[in-house]
Structures are given as structure tokens and as C-alpha cells.
Design a protein around this motif. Structure first.
Motif, short mmCIF file in Angstrom:
data_model
loop_
_atom_site.label_atom_id
_atom_site.label_comp_id
_atom_site.label_asym_id
_atom_site.label_seq_id
_atom_site.Cartn_x
_atom_site.Cartn_y
_atom_site.Cartn_z
N ARG B 120 -5.06 -2.82 -4.17
CA ARG B 120 -6.25 -2.17 -4.74
C ARG B 120 -7.50 -3.00 -4.53
O ARG B 120 -8.59 -2.48 -4.42
CB ARG B 120 -6.06 -1.93 -6.24
N HIS B 141 7.28 3.60 -6.60
CA HIS B 141 6.16 3.58 -7.54
C HIS B 141 4.83 3.69 -6.83
O HIS B 141 3.92 4.38 -7.28
CB HIS B 141 6.19 2.32 -8.41
N ALA B 142 4.73 3.04 -5.68
CA ALA B 142 3.47 3.08 -4.94
C ALA B 142 3.17 4.49 -4.43
O ALA B 142 2.01 4.86 -4.27
CB ALA B 142 3.52 2.09 -3.79
N LEU B 143 4.24 5.28 -4.21
CA LEU B 143 4.04 6.65 -3.75
C LEU B 143 3.28 7.50 -4.77
O LEU B 143 2.65 8.49 -4.43
CB LEU B 143 5.39 7.32 -3.49
N GLN B 144 3.38 7.14 -6.05
CA GLN B 144 2.73 7.92 -7.08
C GLN B 144 1.22 7.75 -7.07
O GLN B 144 0.50 8.56 -7.62
CB GLN B 144 3.21 7.47 -8.47
N ASP B 145 0.79 6.65 -6.47
CA ASP B 145 -0.61 6.27 -6.63
C ASP B 145 -1.39 6.58 -5.36
O ASP B 145 -1.19 5.93 -4.33
CB ASP B 145 -0.69 4.78 -6.95
N PRO B 146 -2.28 7.55 -5.43
CA PRO B 146 -3.00 7.95 -4.21
C PRO B 146 -3.85 6.83 -3.63
O PRO B 146 -4.13 6.83 -2.43
CB PRO B 146 -3.88 9.11 -4.68
N LEU B 147 -4.26 5.88 -4.48
CA LEU B 147 -5.06 4.77 -3.95
C LEU B 147 -4.25 3.94 -2.96
O LEU B 147 -4.79 3.22 -2.15
CB LEU B 147 -5.53 3.86 -5.08
N LEU B 148 -2.93 4.03 -3.07
CA LEU B 148 -2.08 3.21 -2.23
C LEU B 148 -1.49 4.02 -1.08
O LEU B 148 -0.76 3.49 -0.26
CB LEU B 148 -0.94 2.61 -3.07
N LEU B 149 -1.80 5.32 -1.03
CA LEU B 149 -1.24 6.18 0.02
C LEU B 149 -2.16 6.20 1.23
O LEU B 149 -3.38 6.23 1.10
CB LEU B 149 -1.07 7.61 -0.49
N SER B 150 -1.55 6.26 2.41
CA SER B 150 -2.35 6.17 3.63
C SER B 150 -3.19 7.41 3.87
O SER B 150 -4.30 7.33 4.38
CB SER B 150 -1.43 5.93 4.81
N THR B 154 -9.12 8.32 -0.76
CA THR B 154 -9.50 7.08 -1.45
C THR B 154 -8.85 5.87 -0.80
O THR B 154 -9.18 4.75 -1.12
CB THR B 154 -9.04 7.12 -2.92
#
Lengths: 571, 358
Positions: B120, B141-150, B154
Motif C-alpha cells: 500500500r 486475503h490480498a485478493l479481497q483488497d482492490p488496492l492490491l489487485l492488478s 486504484t
């Protein structure tokens, strides 16, 4: 961006958590926002504006504010000069410091605000009086000009909307209702997911990293979060209205003194807006409130003047008279009311030249009667359409952060707490929440935190919950204490024994200066050093007050003087 | 749940094993073969068992969740401080952008608490863990967070997040040394079998001028009392069996390790088999071909220069349910000497910078 080099790991993740469904859910109809604020009242707008004013936050987060009403109307709000909206708030110096920091205060129409330099509060039964004055308050760098600034809520909301208009990082979605809030279909385990989905009346669905409830007492966000709120409705309604009066005479201080008289039915407050207009908040029993509201404006003006002036027994008598007349369907005429008041004044030996006479209407250019500045100016008229009433209640949410099934939610303002208006702290508490929560989010972003997580939000209740609770409880106790007419209680509260702590809490909240309890390290603004300094100054100020002990009535009086520095006058 | 008497007894029996503070007691395993890793299979089994609870903020890893913000703060502030030192004085380094574009390795990423935060902040993050289930949890868990999705709008300007199920030794042999600007390993050192070898592998992965961040626990009676007796056995804040007191490492031991530690010559000049885990002996043998040690000078209290290395205590305040970072040592308003050491009696952060190429 997420890539996993180990393919079996990714498969494993998919298998155990049906994440493909989740990805589909996110990518199709659902919008993704980091902060969704429900409610465009002063607290919600101030919070949005505070987030937008932080460069770090606005660069990293997408923020949406949802409001059912029409914000463009508020943004374009105007009112003819000399007339005022009936919803006003006393903005403390602390709140003002926050509004200045976020660049909203300079957008408030200063000509429509009024400086409060002194506050006089007295007991309706015993007439024991305390005075808070700007010159009593301690803050670093000298005396403040004022205790607080009386500001129409709409004036503040308009300013906040203009601040937000210059900040594209906050989306304002108005004229849109929140139809429902649901929890995202969760995977079978507790690894993640379960974000709030906000369904709007225009068909949008927003997946919120953090859902902020600034949606008032009946907060749908609080219901979704499963947070209980405890409290009770006071058997009291607040009657508000804009009052017109003559300007203060040449030998009098300007109209910058707020007055509040505690009657057993509730306090009546007079809050200056300009030289010739002031706002009223009269808290009283609901049946009396509806009777007062239905009075002819000229009769209501007489009742207001009498409520500040006549001894309590006569105020009570007048209230009985208007209730009986309303019941009989023959409301009192102006002439009848004036006769009643005249009779009561004569029987209490109040001279028509006295400041306590409602009927004198002495020429304001003459030498004012003695004690004229102990009372508000005589009300001569009421702004048409400005009289309204609303129920008052005490409530405090048991928590500000949602957990478990209600995670990724947080409450602020009236959604978290409501209070009696007697200390004028409702909006100030909401602004304090907005400041604290925005600072908390700012810090979380700077640490790479997930701003919807409990760990990121935890500092917010730590800073606000007890602070708010102390004030809510003090106001609650004052309200209850002043409703008693029994001799011992009246005596005790009059000499200050019963109310010392509460008054101190309320006084501190009202008089705390920018930088003393606010320690938001905004760039170029007060830092922690100044804050600590401020507290020291405050403490040393109390010591100074302690030395002004002479002339006190007995030992108890001296105690009162030491702690709250009041002027105790027994009539 | 109350601790069972037997566990309490067992825990008490460990007390006589305390070694006096500041005695260096590296458990140097003589039977190490070059291909062996520092991973302890029992530790991996322990964390795999708990892996599904990584993201329950009120659960077994609640303490780590509340610790994460101050770990990030320490890392960020140190990066800002050094970046400021490296740049001209009239440029003000923006703390919110100091991670942008950095390649960061998170060794022992667990559920990905630190990895997500680093991403982030804009770092290209690789999280590795010896437990496959930890990596699965972290990836999910990272899949849930759009900030971490390619594919998220965002995602732009954000770092790239990758997880890999591997050990630091295998990564070193696969990627080669000097691959990362920053290597972090939080709350891992006290769980590995051969800390010297582990530190060596981590250190080799750091680019010249890059940073190594650690957080771990001091081997003191206080740390035993707080992290094992109180947190595990008494209050069950942490699963019993999470910590082993004899594996804890004192700040001074880390400082002395890096005061002797010299980086290997660049790989192009070396014909030796690729990057065997070095022991102290081999380090000394090759001394002539190596650069200066990572820490060159210590003051009278044994404190290194703030530009070479730093230790900072972190403390949990139960009455605030909050972790705090101790004020930094030295300088105006800082802690000196014994007071600084007091703050590092339990949990602490460690930072060291790899020397620039000469």
C-alpha cells in the motif's frame, strides 16, 4: 497488484475460499470506494472536508459522501440580511481551530456569525449565578477574543460544501438514499471478505473499505454494524426561534453575552446573533413546548421575556395559564398576558424601572437600570416561521467501531452520541470526532494500514470515547439536577457543591482553546509541544483563579471560586 | 482458558536457562550442511496450524495486528531519515512516497500483515514464508483488497504484491544476492534454527546501500515474563508454544554480529559454489577480499551511528491496547545509556544498512 508465483498455492487459495466468485462480484456491478460517508450534516461534511484536506489521504483514498437531501440547495443557501436560520451552534475555539486547519472557516460568512464573549448561567429557583468569560480562559499566547462563535449550521455546512467543491478527491452523491446495507457474501472462513455493500436508490452498489456513519441518531450504519446505543429520551423538547430586540444601549456591553436560565422545566437560552437578533433554545416539557409553539408571536415574546425575569413561581403560573387557555380553545391575548405579567411583577415588588420588568421597555438610549447586563435584551418580535421544536435525548453508542459481522464501520457525530443542548456541545463533539477520525485515517495511510481494519481505527475511540462520555454525563447530570425544586437540592446546587465537577467538565469543553486539547500535528499547525504547553498554561491559570478568593460567601463559596471562578450572586 | 498446570510447570522450568544479558550465545549448529535451511519444522507446523487465524484482529495474532502500525512507522521513518541524508538538504523527502518503486522482501510474511502494508505504501513486495498454508492465506486475503489487485484502477501507483512459498536460503540461490532494496523480517529471528546463517542469507539479499529491518525479542527475564509467562500462559493472548525463550536474541548481539559482518565480494568475481550459508569462520577467512563491516563504530555505550544501525524498543501498553515505539536514543530529548537499554528489554526493532559499493 497481486501475482503468485507458486501456482499450487494460488489454486489452493481458490479452492479453499471460492475467491473467483469474489473477484466476479467485485468486478461487475460493484463500485469500490475506500471511505463511504453516510450523511451530509455538519459532522459528515466536516469529516469529508478534513479527509480531503490531507494530501496523503486524498492521493491514496477514494471517498464518497452520500446524502439523501439536496446539497446544492445548502451550497446555494442565502437568507435576507437581519434574518437568521433557527438552527445555530456555538462553535468553540477548539472546533474553530480544526475548521481553520481544513480551510473551511475562511469560507464561513463571518458577518452572519456572532462572537460570544461571556456566558451567564443562573438558577431559576435560587438565582445563584455563574459567569464564564473569555477573559477567564487560559491559553498559550494570551487571552482569546471570545469564548465561542455563534454560527448558523447552514452557514457552516455551506462553507464545508465550498471547501469540498475545490477538492475533487471527495465525491458528493446527494439526492440519493441508502436503500440497504448488506454484508458481502463471505467465504467460508474468516480470512477476509465481509466488506459492507451499500445499495443506493439510484441503483449503484458501493463496496466500502470503511463505512462511516454520520447519519444521525437513527443511524442505519449503526444498525448494520450491530452497535447498541444506550440512553433515553428526555421528557423534554427544545423550542428554537430567532428573536428580534433593540440594540444594547450606549452604556451597555454589545450583544455578545449568552444567557441561560435553568427553570425546573428545563433551561432557556438566549444566544446573540447580531446587535438586534438572537437565537433561543428553550428546553421544556413536550406539552408546554407545543403550547408555546402555537402562541401568537407577540404573546410568545412576552413569555420569553418573563421566563428570563419573573421568579420561578410566577413563570410556573404563567405556564399553567397558557396551558389552560390552550385546553379551553381560547388562547390568551397579548393584553391578557401583559396584565398577568404586570400583576405578578407588582406582587413581587418589581419596579417598572427595574431590569427585571418585562413591561418597562425603557428607552434604550437612556441610562440602563441596574443589573441590565444580567439579563438579555427585551424581545420585541420573533422572526416569522423560525419557531420549531424537536425532542431531546441522551444517547451514547456502546462502541464507535463495528466488529465481527459489522466490521469496517465507524460512527461519528449524532450517530454515536446525542446530548441535551444546554452546554451547546452537540455539534462541537461531532466536529471533535471528525477531526480525530480524519487524523487517525491520515496516520493509518502513512503506515500502509488497511483503513477499514480495527487496528487502524483503534486510536479514534481511544481519543474520543471517554472525552465524549465525560461531557455527555456531565450535561445529563446538570439537566437532571436543575429540574429539582426541593430546598436542599436547590441550596446544594446554588452554592456549587453538587455541580462543581459537571460545571468544570462543561466549562473545560466550552473554553478549551485551540492547541490545548487538540494535538493534531497538521503541517504548519500546532504540534504536541504546543498542546502540552497549553495544558500547563491551563493548569497555571487555575492556580491564578485560586488566589482570587476574597469576598466569597463562606467556605463553600470559596471552593466554588477556586474551581470555576464564578460570580455568585444571591438575590 | 486457563493454562494447564503442566504447561505452567514446564514454562517455569525454562527459567534456569537464562543466560546473563549481553552474553553472546549463538547456537551455531556444527552439523549444518551447505544446502540446509534455517527453518525449524516444528515452528512451521505450529504456524501452519494457526494460519487461518492470521486475519482475525482479535484472535491469536491480535498482538501482531496492533504491532504492525508501529513497525511500519519505524521502517518508514528510517527510510525517510536515510533518504534525507542521501539527498540535498533543500529537498524534503515525502514520507508517503519513500517506498515508491522499492523492491522489498518480507521474510516470514505469515498472513501478509506487513507485506500488504508495504505494498500500500508503494513498494514492490515479495512475501515469502516457509509455511504453504500461510502463503495461501496471505494470497487469498490480498485478493479481497482492490488496492492490491492488478486490474483495479486504484492499483496504479501502488506496489506489486507477490507471495512465494520458499525459504530465504532457496530464494537467495534462485534470485542471487543484492536483489532487494529493503529486506524485512519481522518477529521471525526468534523462530529460526540458526540465526547467524539466517541473518547472513537476509543480508546477502540486500543491495549495497540497502536496508535490513528486523523485529524480535530480547533474551531477558522480563521478556520471558511478558511474552511467554503472561502473553502465552496467563492471558492466552498468544498461543502457548509460540515462543522459546532460549531462541530470543539481544540487541547487542545483533549489533556485534553486524560490527563483524562484511559483505561477500560481488558474484561475478566469485567462483565458489553459489552462496552457501556462511558461518562466522568463513566470513573471517575471506576478510581480505571483503568490504568494511556493516557497523564500523560504536560509541562508549555500544550504540552504533544512527546512519549505520539502530535499535529501538517497542512496548505494549495494555491500558491503551496499543504498542508504542520508544523514543530514539541519543541527541536532544532522546534516551541515553541505561534508559535506552531498559526500553529494549523485551520487543525491539533493529535496522542496519548495507555499505555502499566502494
Amino acid at each position: 497488484m497481486l501475482t503468485t508465483t507458486s501456482s499450487h498455492v494460488l489454486n489452493n487459495a481458490r479452492r479453499c475460499c471460492s475467491s473467483s466468485r469474489l473477484v466476479r462480484l467485485i468486478s461487475t456491478s460493484t463500485e469500490q470506494k475506500d471511505v463511504v460517508i453516510v450523511g451530509g450534516g455538519p459532522a459528515g461534511l466536516a469529516f469529508a472536508a478534513a479527509l480531503g484536506s490531507s494530501k496523503v489521504v486524498s492521493e491514496n483514498l477514494r471517498i464518497t459522501l452520500i446524502e439523501a437531501g439536496d446539497l446544492s440547495k445548502t451550497k446555494a443557501w442565502t437568507q435576507p440580511e437581519g434574518t437568521f436560520s433557527n438552527r445555530v451552534s456555538s462553535i468553540t475555539n477548539s472546533s474553530r481551530g480544526f475548521l481553520e486547519d481544513i480551510g473551511a472557516w475562511s469560507l464561513v460568512d463571518q458577518g452572519r456569525t456572532c462572537s460570544i464573549e461571556e456566558m451567564q448561567i443562573w438558577d431559576g429557583v435560587s438565582d445563584a449565578r455563574i459567569t464564564f468569560s473569555a477573559s477567564d480562559s487560559m491559553f498559550p499566547g494570551g487571552r482569546p477574543r471570545e469564548l465561542s462563535r455563534l454560527t448558523e449550521n447552514l452557514n457552516l455546512q455551506r462553507a464545508l460544501l465550498h471547501q469540498l467543491a475545490s477538492n475533487p478527491s471527495v465525491e458528493l452523491a446527494d439526492k440519493v438514499k441508502v436503500e440497504s446495507i448488506t454484508r458481502e457474501e463471505n467465504s467460508e472462513d474468516s480470512i477476509g471478505g465481509g466488506w459492507p455493500l451499500v445499495h443506493l436508490s439510484d441503483g449503484r452498489t458501493i463496496r466500502a473499505r470503511l463505512l462511516v456513519g454520520a447519519d444521525g441518531f437513527n443511524s442505519p450504519v449503526r444498525k448494520y454494524a450491530g452497535i447498541q446505543s444506550y440512553g433515553w429520551a428526555y421528557d423534554t423538547h427544545g423550542v428554537v426561534g430567532t428573536l428580534f430586540h433593540e440594540p444594547r444601549g450606549p452604556y451597555m456591553p454589545p450583544n455578545t453575552i449568552a444567557y441561560q436560565r435553568f427553570l425546573p422545566t428545563g433551561p432557556i437560552a438566549f444566544l446573540p446573533l447580531s446587535e438586534t437578533a438572537s437565537s433561543m433554545v428553550w428546553s421544556t416539557k413536550p406539552y408546554l413546548a407545543s403550547a408555546l409553539k402555537s402562541l401568537d408571536p407577540a404573546v410568545l415574546a412576552c413569555m420569553i421575556n418573563a421566563a428570563f425575569r419573573l421568579p420561578e413561581v410566577s413563570v410556573r403560573y404563567l405556564h399553567t395559564r397558557i396551558l389552560e387557555a390552550a385546553k379551553a380553545g381560547t388562547p390568551l391575548s397579548l393584553k391578557q398576558v401583559r396584565e398577568e405579567i404586570e400583576f405578578r411583577e407588582r406582587s413581587h415588588d418589581i419596579s417598572t424601572r427595574s431590569a427585571y420588568s418585562s413591561l418597562s421597555l425603557t428607552n434604550s438610549s437612556g441610562i440602563p437600570p441596574e443589573d441590565a447586563d444580567s439579563l438579555p435584551p427585551l424581545v420585541t418580535g420573533i422572526q416569522p416561521g423560525s419557531v420549531a421544536s424537536f425532542p431531546l435525548r441522551f444517547s451514547h453508542a456502546e462502541s464507535y467501531i463495528g466488529e465481527g459481522a459489522g466490521s469496517r464501520t465507524v460512527l461519528l457525530g449524532d450517530a454515536a452520541h446525542t446530548t441535551h443542548p444546554l452546554a451547546g456541545q452537540g455539534l462541537n463533539m461531532g466536529l471533535g470526532d471528525a477531526e480525530s477520525l480524519s487524523k487517525c485515517i491520515h496516520n493509518a495511510v502513512l503506515r500502509g494500514g488497511d483503513i477499514g481494519s480495527y487496528s487502524s481505527l483503534a486510536p479514534y475511540p481511544l481519543e474520543r470515547y471517554f472525552e465524549n462520555h465525560k461531557l455527555l454525563a456531565a450535561v445529563d447530570k446538570l439537566h437532571k439536577l436543575y429540574s429539582f425544586t426541593a430546598e436542599p437540592v436547590v441550596w446544594a446546587r446554588s452554592v456549587g457543591v453538587e455541580v462543581l465537577n459537571e460545571l468544570d467538565t462543561v466549562k473545560t469543553a466550552m473554553m478549551m482553546q485551540a492547541g490545548s486539547h487538540r494535538n493534531m500535528p497538521r503541517p504548519g499547525r500546532v504540534g504536541i509541544d504546543v498542546a502540552t504547553n497549553g495544558l500547563e498554561m491551563f493548569a497555571s491559570g487555575l492556580n491564578t483563579a485560586r488566589s482570587i478568593g476574597e469576598g466569597a460567601v463562606g467556605i463553600l463559596g470559596a471552593v466554588v471560586k477556586q474551581l470555576v471562578n464564578p460570580t455568585v450572586r444571591r438575590k | 482458558m486457563k493454562p494447564t498446570p503442566s504447561r505452567l510447570l514446564l514454562a517455569h522450568r525454562q527459567i534456569p536457562h537464562f543466560s546473563p544479558p549481553r552474553t553472546i550465545r549463538w547456537r551455531n549448529n556444527a552439523t549444518l550442511s551447505p544446502s540446509s535451511s534455517t527453518i525449524n519444522q516444528d515452528e512451521i507446523a505450529h504456524f501452519s496450524k494457526l494460519s487461518s487465524q492470521w486475519w482475525d484482529e482479535k484472535g491469536e495474532f491480535g498482538m501482531l495486528h496492533s504491532m504492525n502500525p508501529i513497525r511500519m512507522e519505524f521502517v518508514r521513518n528510517k527510510l525517510v531519515e536515510i533518504a534525507q541524508e542521501d539527498s540535498s538538504p533543500d529537498v524534503e523527502v515525502d514520507g508517503s512516497k519513500v517506498f515508491h518503486g522499492l523492491n522489498v522482501l518480507d521474510v516470514g510474511c505469515g498472513g501478509g500483515l506487513l507485506s500488504e502494508s508495504l505494498t500500500r505504501m508503494g513498494a514492490n513486495t515479495l512475501g515469502i514464508d516457509a509455511s504453504g498454508s500461510n502463503i495461501a492465506i496471505a494470497s487469498h486475503h490480498a485478493l479481497q483488497d482492490p488496492l492490491l489487485l492488478s486490474n483495479s484502477p486504484t492499483g496504479k501507483g501502488k506496489g506489486k504484491l507477490t507471495y512465494q512459498h520458499t525459504s530465504v536460503e532457496d530464494l537467495l540461490s534462485k534470485r542471487g544476492p543484492e536483489s532487494f532494496d529493503v529486506v524485512c523480517s519481522m518477529e521471525v529471528l526468534e523462530h529460526v534454527d540458526n540465526p547467524r546463517s539466517f541473518l547472513d542469507s537476509c543480508a546477502r539479499l540486500v543491495k549495497p546501500g540497502g536496508h535490513l529491518f528486523l523485529s524480535t525479542i530480547s533474551r531477558t527475564p522480563l521478556a520471558y515474563f511478558l511474552t511467554i509467562f503472561a502473553a502465552e500462559n496467563l492471558f492466552r493472548l498468544v498461543e502457548p508454544g509460540t515462543h522459546t525463550h532460549s531462541k530470543f536474541v539481544n540487541p547487542q548481539e545483533l549489533i556485534e554480529f553486524f560490527a563483524q559482518y562484511r559483505s561477500s565480494p560481488p558474484p561475478a568475481l566469485s567462483h565458489s559454489p553459489p552462496y552457501p550459508p556462511s558461518s562466522l569462520e568463513s566470513t573471517q577467512n575471506e576478510e581480505t577480499t571483503k568490504s568494511r563491516p556493516w557497523i564500523t563504530k560504536l560509541n562508549a555505550q555500544g550504540v552504533p551511528s544512527r546512519l549505520e544501525a539502530e535499535t529501538r524498543g517497542i512496548m505494549y501498553l495494555p491500558w491503551r491496547s496499543e504498542w508504542v515505539l520508544a523514543p530514539r536514543g541519543g541527541g536532544v530529548g532522546g534516551l541515553v545509556g541505561d534508559v535506552k537499554k531498559l526500553t529494549e528489554l523485551c520487543n525491539y526493532m533493529f535496522w542496519v544498512r548495507k555499505p555502499q559499493k566502494e
